[in-house]
Write an enzyme that holds these catalytic residues in place. Sequence first.
Site, mmCIF file in Angstrom:
data_model
loop_
_atom_site.group_PDB
_atom_site.id
_atom_site.type_symbol
_atom_site.label_atom_id
_atom_site.label_comp_id
_atom_site.label_asym_id
_atom_site.label_seq_id
_atom_site.Cartn_x
_atom_site.Cartn_y
_atom_site.Cartn_z
ATOM 1 C CD GLU A 230 58.407 23.722 6.521
ATOM 2 O OE1 GLU A 230 57.876 24.944 6.621
ATOM 3 O OE2 GLU A 230 59.242 23.633 7.522
ATOM 4 C CG ASN B 70 53.714 19.875 12.014
ATOM 5 O OD1 ASN B 70 53.499 18.689 11.766
ATOM 6 N ND2 ASN B 70 54.967 20.244 11.882
ATOM 7 C CG ASP C 96 57.782 13.755 12.642
ATOM 8 O OD1 ASP C 96 58.141 14.862 11.980
ATOM 9 O OD2 ASP C 96 57.876 13.426 13.484
ATOM 10 C CG ASP D 98 58.579 25.191 2.038
ATOM 11 O OD1 ASP D 98 59.582 24.997 2.985
ATOM 12 O OD2 ASP D 98 57.279 25.360 2.394
#
Length: 211
Positions: free
Chosen positions: A127, A92, A101, A84
């Site tokens: 993620e 983000n 992304d 993770d």
Amino acid sequence: MDPKDEIARLRQQLDQALNDAVAREAELQRYHQQLEAANAQLQELATTDPLTGVANRRVFDARLNSEFAHARRYGRSMSVMMLDVDNFKQRNDRYGHDEGDSTLKRLAILLARGVREADLVVRYGGEEFVLLLPETDERQALMMSNRILAMVRGHEWGREQVTVSGGIADLQPSVVRPHEMVTRADKALYVAKRAGKDRIIGWTGIAKAEK
């Protein structure tokens, strides 16, 4: 009508018919090529994560069941590694979803480079990534995890360093169903998060600590 003219007319008709047949054959061939390309695209969409290009969860579930049955039957080892991205939501929020992304795409590339040909890299969701490692026990998976951590730490991420946390579970006699390894690896991942992130922990140490 002169016989010569009739023969010439028939030859012209025959030539036209042949030309039409060749054109129809070429058109049919183009149609088959388009159909094959469409089928290949559908197959890719069904098995590949569209953002990162690695396998998707559908492929993972099928492969996990297959590898589990094989390992059980022949007494072989296998492991699952859950990974993770640390602080991904904050990344983000700070830099935007395009940066997020890009981070996932680059991480997928790193993971694909860091595993063996027989291993499977999967975007599990959000993620999270999962690695399916045949013929690999927890000790061997932890050795691989050290390489992965070093690879991620050493990559040039641009705006801000990226780290990952992870958990590993291998096939133990107590594992009855394949996804029990996923559950154990996921639990080990969250222990790694609570322990400070940027680390990968094996299930065995957690299970011993809980006894």
